[in-house]
Write an enzyme that holds these catalytic residues in place. Structure first.
Site, PDB file in Angstrom:
ATOM      1  N   HIS A 410       0.858  -1.200   0.000  1.00  0.00           N
ATOM      2  CA  HIS A 410       0.000   0.000   0.000  1.00  0.00           C
ATOM      3  C   HIS A 410       0.887   1.241   0.000  1.00  0.00           C
ATOM      4  O   HIS A 410       1.525   1.554   1.004  1.00  0.00           O
ATOM      5  CB  HIS A 410      -0.904   0.017   1.236  1.00  0.00           C
ATOM      6  CG  HIS A 410      -1.850  -1.149   1.291  1.00  0.00           C
ATOM      7  ND1 HIS A 410      -2.499  -1.525   2.437  1.00  0.00           N
ATOM      8  CD2 HIS A 410      -2.269  -1.997   0.320  1.00  0.00           C
ATOM      9  CE1 HIS A 410      -3.267  -2.573   2.179  1.00  0.00           C
ATOM     10  NE2 HIS A 410      -3.138  -2.884   0.895  1.00  0.00           N
TER      11      HIS A 410
HETATM   12  C1  LIG Z   1       0.104  -7.326  -4.218  1.00  0.00           C
HETATM   13  C2  LIG Z   1      -0.854  -6.216  -3.912  1.00  0.00           C
HETATM   14  C3  LIG Z   1      -1.964  -6.466  -3.110  1.00  0.00           C
HETATM   15  C4  LIG Z   1      -2.857  -5.431  -2.815  1.00  0.00           C
HETATM   16  N1  LIG Z   1      -4.031  -5.742  -2.158  1.00  0.00           N
HETATM   17  C5  LIG Z   1      -4.988  -4.778  -2.039  1.00  0.00           C
HETATM   18  C6  LIG Z   1      -6.273  -5.099  -1.525  1.00  0.00           C
HETATM   19  O1  LIG Z   1      -6.574  -6.244  -1.205  1.00  0.00           O
HETATM   20  N2  LIG Z   1      -7.172  -4.080  -1.405  1.00  0.00           N
HETATM   21  C7  LIG Z   1      -6.880  -2.784  -1.733  1.00  0.00           C
HETATM   22  O2  LIG Z   1      -7.734  -1.914  -1.536  1.00  0.00           O
HETATM   23  N3  LIG Z   1      -5.681  -2.481  -2.261  1.00  0.00           N
HETATM   24  C8  LIG Z   1      -4.744  -3.441  -2.448  1.00  0.00           C
HETATM   25  N4  LIG Z   1      -3.550  -3.129  -3.029  1.00  0.00           N
HETATM   26  C9  LIG Z   1      -3.280  -1.716  -3.382  1.00  0.00           C
HETATM   27  C10 LIG Z   1      -4.007  -1.280  -4.654  1.00  0.00           C
HETATM   28  O3  LIG Z   1      -3.782  -2.200  -5.681  1.00  0.00           O
HETATM   29  C11 LIG Z   1      -3.479   0.123  -5.022  1.00  0.00           C
HETATM   30  O4  LIG Z   1      -3.757   1.009  -3.959  1.00  0.00           O
HETATM   31  C12 LIG Z   1      -4.085   0.685  -6.293  1.00  0.00           C
HETATM   32  O5  LIG Z   1      -3.938  -0.199  -7.378  1.00  0.00           O
HETATM   33  C13 LIG Z   1      -3.392   2.013  -6.615  1.00  0.00           C
HETATM   34  O6  LIG Z   1      -3.939   2.547  -7.791  1.00  0.00           O
HETATM   35  P1  LIG Z   1      -3.103   3.553  -8.683  1.00  0.00           P
HETATM   36  O7  LIG Z   1      -3.967   3.978  -9.807  1.00  0.00           O
HETATM   37  O8  LIG Z   1      -2.512   4.590  -7.810  1.00  0.00           O
HETATM   38  O9  LIG Z   1      -1.849   2.713  -9.233  1.00  0.00           O
HETATM   39  P2  LIG Z   1      -1.784   1.328  -9.983  1.00  0.00           P
HETATM   40  O10 LIG Z   1      -3.043   0.563  -9.852  1.00  0.00           O
HETATM   41  O11 LIG Z   1      -0.523   0.689  -9.517  1.00  0.00           O
HETATM   42  O12 LIG Z   1      -1.634   1.704 -11.530  1.00  0.00           O
HETATM   43  C14 LIG Z   1      -0.549   2.427 -12.036  1.00  0.00           C
HETATM   44  C15 LIG Z   1      -0.310   2.004 -13.479  1.00  0.00           C
HETATM   45  O13 LIG Z   1       0.457   3.006 -14.126  1.00  0.00           O
HETATM   46  C16 LIG Z   1       1.406   2.396 -14.975  1.00  0.00           C
HETATM   47  N5  LIG Z   1       2.523   3.341 -15.148  1.00  0.00           N
HETATM   48  C17 LIG Z   1       3.334   3.813 -14.163  1.00  0.00           C
HETATM   49  N6  LIG Z   1       4.234   4.675 -14.677  1.00  0.00           N
HETATM   50  C18 LIG Z   1       3.980   4.737 -16.020  1.00  0.00           C
HETATM   51  C19 LIG Z   1       4.603   5.457 -17.091  1.00  0.00           C
HETATM   52  N7  LIG Z   1       5.662   6.268 -16.875  1.00  0.00           N
HETATM   53  N8  LIG Z   1       4.109   5.292 -18.344  1.00  0.00           N
HETATM   54  C20 LIG Z   1       3.038   4.467 -18.558  1.00  0.00           C
HETATM   55  N9  LIG Z   1       2.428   3.759 -17.578  1.00  0.00           N
HETATM   56  C21 LIG Z   1       2.897   3.894 -16.311  1.00  0.00           C
HETATM   57  C22 LIG Z   1       1.806   1.148 -14.215  1.00  0.00           C
HETATM   58  O14 LIG Z   1       2.373   0.179 -15.095  1.00  0.00           O
HETATM   59  C23 LIG Z   1       0.493   0.697 -13.588  1.00  0.00           C
HETATM   60  O15 LIG Z   1      -0.183  -0.212 -14.421  1.00  0.00           O
HETATM   61  C24 LIG Z   1      -2.612  -4.123  -3.308  1.00  0.00           C
HETATM   62  C25 LIG Z   1      -1.498  -3.868  -4.107  1.00  0.00           C
HETATM   63  C26 LIG Z   1      -0.618  -4.899  -4.421  1.00  0.00           C
HETATM   64  C27 LIG Z   1       0.577  -4.601  -5.294  1.00  0.00           C
END
Ligand SMILES: Cc1cc2nc3c(=O)[nH]c(=O)nc-3n(C[C@H](O)[C@H](O)[C@H](O)COP(=O)(O)OP(=O)(O)OC[C@H]3O[C@@H](n4cnc5c(N)ncnc54)[C@H](O)[C@@H]3O)c2cc1C
Length: 477
Positions: A410
């Protein structure tokens, strides 16, 4: 090569996919650029090396430097972290939203509005409890907490259960199953396998993005507005590489966890799913839950004290791994370094954090004994195994956070939203302070780590901010 769109969205995870859906459904011309590949669910085994390779950044091996260093993982694929995570759903607590509103001066923010967006999200991603009996590793958490009189509950997940009653055979309603198809149906374009290296900025406006492709070629993308949704590590890193100034990357907040493996008399291991119960008796400071426990991960949890714990590894069918997670008072930093592809990430646990990890691991061990564990193997160097209450005290005394494997999944708060100039990187709706058309809309915006699993908070804020952008004619600005 070049591409053009009104709105460029960088990243297709929880923040990016929801942003794309709201904007595309409002009729805007949306291009989503995702660094990772589109990997169909079911085509890789959950928690396998294959999955680490295809769907995680750097094979899942990334670390925030510190004493101790904290291992963290990020999804890197269409759908981002939502494709690989445990699917455990928690709404942001109402009193926390009030605190964020007040402490970070988030303008025009009504926590009730956000919670009604959470209602919509719950329907869209099918949040529900398991259909049949809980898995045995989940039952351990329930029965141990019940025996101690500690508050606990089943956490609902974004799942469907097409194979009937089997609680371990759910299909995760991740972004590739839900919001991304919706965005594309409304006309959004998604290109995968392209990493945005930097934004070109001129006079407070981003004018284009430079993307690199796996073959080493580059691509220029022009747009009128950009939403950076790369997650709490990659978003600030990209902004820093682009020369964006301000409160960017200085306040990384995480939920650090320490682990143990517990061995029971009967077989209980479920290799490809996680328990659905969490124990919240000491929340929001401390929570307990279950981790992925395939044989490799059981072995990993014994590794810190391999000389004496290795004997247990062949018992893996009778073992499962559990964690104690804390809401840390410490903070970390994300720093891009010229000519390095990945940022340097650091994190500093406070003294109180370390003590909370110590008492957390001890209480978790106690819970395991109450649930009937024969022996408990805490994950830190020099750990004694625990077979009775007296051993719990010995273990607690021997624990030191610097000897432990501390991990987190997280990651939040690297571009906090709000109007407090000295704390916030983005305004009350995610527009980066000082820039007219650069927006952040992902976990980076959460002002602090929420103390519960964060994906629901990320999605609800992203939808709120994107709707505000549409309602205020942001795309014409
Ligand atoms: C193993 C694991 C278990 C988890 N379990 C839970 C759970 O049970 N419940 C819960 O609520 N949360 C959970 N989380 C946390 C949750 O997944 C994240 O809080 C959420 O996905 C964050 O969303 P986001 O949009 O910030 O980033 P992300 O979902 O990580 O998406 C970011 C995306 O941007 C892309 N990206 C980054 N930089 C670039 C770039 N320069 N150019 C192009 N693309 C790029 C990445 O490849 C990625 O696909 C977990 C996370 C992990 C890793």
């Amino acid at each position: 090569m070049s591409l053009d769109a009104d709105i460029l969205i960088i990243g297709s995870g929880a923040g990016g996919a929801t942003t794309a859906t709201v904007l595309a459904e409002a009729g805007l011309d949306v291009l989503i650029v995702e660094e990772g590949a589109w990997v169909e669910q079911g085509s890789v085994v959950p928690f396998s090396l294959d999955q680490m390779d295809q769907q995680y950044r750097s094979g899942g091996v990334t670390v925030a430097l510190g004493m101790p260093s904290i291992a963290y993982t990020e999804g890197r694929c269409a759908g981002g972290g939502t494709e690989v995570n445990s699917g455990l759903y928690w709404r942001p607590p109402g009193e926390l939203l009030e605190r964020w509103r007040h402490d970070f001066r988030i303008a025009d923010f009504d926590p009730d509005d956000l919670l009604s967006i959470a209602d919509e999200v719950e329907t869209a991603i099918n949040v529900r409890t398991v259909p049949g009996p809980h898995s045995a590793p989940s039952e351990v958490l329930r029965s141990g907490a019940a025996a101690l009189g500690w508050q606990h509950s089943e956490v609902p997940r974004w799942m469907t259960y097409p194979h009937g009653d089997d609680a371990t055979k759910g299909e995760r309603q991740s972004m590739t199953r839900t919001y991304l198809p919706r965005a594309m149906k409304a006309g959004a374009r998604l290109v995968t396998g392209r990493r945005i290296d930097r934004l070109v900025i001129d006079g407070g406006r981003a004018t284009e993005a430079i993307a690199s492709l796996p073959d080493g070629s580059t691509e220029r993308i022009t747009f009128r507005h950009v939403f950076v949704c790369g997650g709490a590590i990659q978003s600030p890193a990209l902004l820093q590489r682009s020369g964006v100034k301000g409160h960017i990357g200085r306040t990384l907040a995480v939920h650090p966890t320490v682990k143990l493996a517990a061995r029971f008399a009967d077989e209980l291991n479920v290799p490809d799913d996680v328990p659905v119960h969490q124990v919240k008796e000491f929340a929001p400071h401390l929570s307990f839950g279950g981790s992925a426990s395939n044989p490799g991960l059981v072995a990993l949890s014994l590794l810190d004290q391999w000389p004496t714990f290795r004997r247990a590894v062949t018992d893996w069918p009778r073992m499962s791994v559990y964690y104690a997670a804390i809401t840390s008072q410490g903070r970390g930093r994300v720093m891009s370094v010229p000519r390095m592809k990945d940022p340097i990430v650091t994190y500093r646990l406070t003294h109180a954090d370390r003590e909370l990890l110590r008492s957390g691991l001890a209480r978790l061990a106690l819970l395991m004994l109450e649930a009937g564990a024969e022996e408990v193997f805490p994950s830190f160097r020099g750990a004694p195994s625990v077979k009775n209450r007296r051993d719990v005290a010995t273990m607690q005394h021997a624990f030191s956070a610097t000897k432990a494997t501390v991990m987190t999944v997280h990651l939040c708060s690297t571009v906090p939203m709000g109007e407090v100039a000295e704390r916030c990187g983005a305004d009350s709706f995610g527009r980066v302070h000082g820039y007219r058309n650069i927006h952040v809309n992902d976990a980076s915006l959460l002002p602090t780590a929420p103390g519960v699993n964060p994906q629901a908070s990320v999605m609800a804020f992203a939808i709120r901010n994107a709707r505000h952008f549409v309602a205020t004619g942001g795309s014409r600005a």
